[in-house]
Design an enzyme around this catalytic site. Sequence first.
Site, short mmCIF file in Angstrom:
data_model
loop_
_atom_site.label_atom_id
_atom_site.label_comp_id
_atom_site.label_asym_id
_atom_site.label_seq_id
_atom_site.Cartn_x
_atom_site.Cartn_y
_atom_site.Cartn_z
N SER A 128 0.53 0.43 -3.69
CA SER A 128 0.00 -0.94 -3.69
C SER A 128 -0.09 -1.49 -5.10
O SER A 128 -0.33 -0.75 -6.06
CB SER A 128 -1.37 -1.01 -3.05
N LYS A 182 -2.68 3.37 3.52
CA LYS A 182 -2.08 2.14 2.97
C LYS A 182 -2.10 1.02 4.00
O LYS A 182 -2.37 -0.15 3.68
CB LYS A 182 -0.64 2.41 2.50
N HIS A 185 -5.52 -0.31 4.03
CA HIS A 185 -5.66 -1.12 2.80
C HIS A 185 -5.12 -2.53 3.07
O HIS A 185 -5.73 -3.53 2.71
CB HIS A 185 -4.90 -0.45 1.65
N ASN A 186 -3.96 -2.59 3.70
CA ASN A 186 -3.35 -3.91 3.94
C ASN A 186 -4.15 -4.71 4.96
O ASN A 186 -4.26 -5.93 4.84
CB ASN A 186 -1.90 -3.74 4.41
N GLU A 189 -6.77 -6.10 3.06
CA GLU A 189 -6.17 -7.18 2.24
C GLU A 189 -6.06 -8.48 3.06
O GLU A 189 -6.41 -9.56 2.58
CB GLU A 189 -4.78 -6.69 1.78
C1 6PG Z 1 0.39 -4.22 -1.70
C2 6PG Z 1 0.74 -5.19 -0.59
C3 6PG Z 1 2.17 -5.13 -0.20
C4 6PG Z 1 2.51 -5.97 1.01
C5 6PG Z 1 2.36 -7.41 0.83
C6 6PG Z 1 2.95 -8.26 1.95
O1 6PG Z 1 -0.52 -3.46 -1.44
O2 6PG Z 1 1.01 -4.25 -2.74
O3 6PG Z 1 -0.03 -4.88 0.53
O4 6PG Z 1 2.47 -3.79 0.08
O5 6PG Z 1 3.84 -5.73 1.30
O6 6PG Z 1 1.05 -7.76 0.60
O7 6PG Z 1 2.27 -8.15 3.13
P1 6PG Z 1 2.46 -9.30 4.22
O8 6PG Z 1 3.84 -9.84 4.07
O9 6PG Z 1 2.27 -8.65 5.56
O10 6PG Z 1 1.43 -10.32 3.90
#
Ligand code: 6PG
Length: 473
Positions: A128, A182, A185-186, A189
């Site tokens: 990430s 991960k 984590h997303n 996010e």
């Molecule tokens: C990271 C992000 C990354 C992810 C983007 C796009 O941790 O660097 O999570 O891995 O690919 O944020 O995610 P979306 O296209 O689903 O918004």
Amino acid sequence: MAQSFGLIGLAVMGENLALNIERNGFPIAVYNRSRDKTDTFMATRAQGKQVQPTYSLEEFVAALEPPRKILIMVKAGGPVDAVIEQLKPLLAPGDILIDGGNSLYEDTERRTQDLEALGLTYIGMGVSGGEEGALNGPSLMPGGTRSAYEKIEPIVTKIAAQVDNGPCVTYIGPGGSGHYVKMVHNGIEYGDMQLIAEAYDLLKTVGGLNQAQLQATFAAWNQTDELNSFLIEITAEIFKVSDPDTQEPLVELIQDAAGQKGTGRWTVMSALELGVSIPTIIAAVNARIMSSIKAERTAAAQELSGPGLIAPVDQATFIDQVRDALYCSKICSYAQGMALLAKASAEFGYGLNLAEMARIWKGGCIIRAGFLSKIERAFTDNPQLPNLLLAPEFKQTILDRQAAWRSVVATAAQTGIAVPAFSASLDYFDSYRRDRLPQNLTQAQRDFFGAHTYERIDKPGTFHTEWAALANG
Ligand code: 6PG
């Protein structure tokens, strides 16, 4: 000379990781399917560096010292399987393949089993931090066998972001655990991004803040111990930018339809399967889906009216209330994410150390934030903490600020502004803290129409009632 590390896939994340690895003292061999990409990389960013270009997988594999350590940075899904299939006949037992993409943890599990049966080693590693993180220090979440991790540890601990108490990488656990962490984590996010979007909407639409005021508000929040974070910081930066042609705030010219590549949705699917309540993250995924039906919403806007005029608010008070609502909601969102990790860890045998998960997210990654130190502390003090809401510090924060939070959600409802993640977070808090929920009625209904039985609060056992007969008897 044989290189100590290899990387396949020179899209921007791959290029940046290759440069990061080389900068940290590990000569690297690189390979990309199209030769042009490799040549351009060598002629530009990799020029003069200890980067060896290779133009076939045979040449690539031969360039690496055994046991080979190969990081695959290609698109998640089929392309990862394709690269593995091509590599398989070229590798020797003990070689280590690392997938640094956003792969589905179940795919990683399958690939691990497949490759380990051949004597190879597989590490599914969440990476990430976007392009900048890849170059200067990402947060890394490697899962696989511990002995394989130990072989790559000297490299990953150097290339990862560094925080007060170490590098943002740790051994996560076996199998697909790295990609699972991960994925969560997303999901978090997505939750953070949606909560910030709702705060922006309220400040602009109800609070009447202009671009400069929005910028100043987010910049000020970023200075607070609680909200200081990468996502708040970049939000403040975004409000600094005006369209060069129209001079209007650029963000206001962007189509309000969000994309998504799948990791948020996977988090929701896994939580539903494991029976973990993550309403804030679900709301965030739903909000992106709703935003994406733009044409339909535009048509509906002509048909369906809301409450009309928005009553003026005291701007300074409202800003503080929104800040409190944002922080309380954020605590709930992380409580959900950590609860999901705890359940997955128990269910899949990952053996996750939740304090360590919070620690490696303190730097490098998209959700990096000062707030993660508090989460790290909460799980260090009590590794068995059932929910973050019960950690003394978070508990007190929410008790102190819930009045502001409720007021913001009520104002949003009264003014017709959708705040799905703020409301879902408040619902989570209110459901979690209430000793008695109305699902006694749900149980009665299930027993009425399907004889599904129920338990009682006043005596042990399983009961069934002939509801219709009794009701009409
Ligand atoms: C990271 C992000 C990354 C992810 C983007 C796009 O941790 O660097 O999570 O891995 O690919 O944020 O995610 P979306 O296209 O689903 O918004």
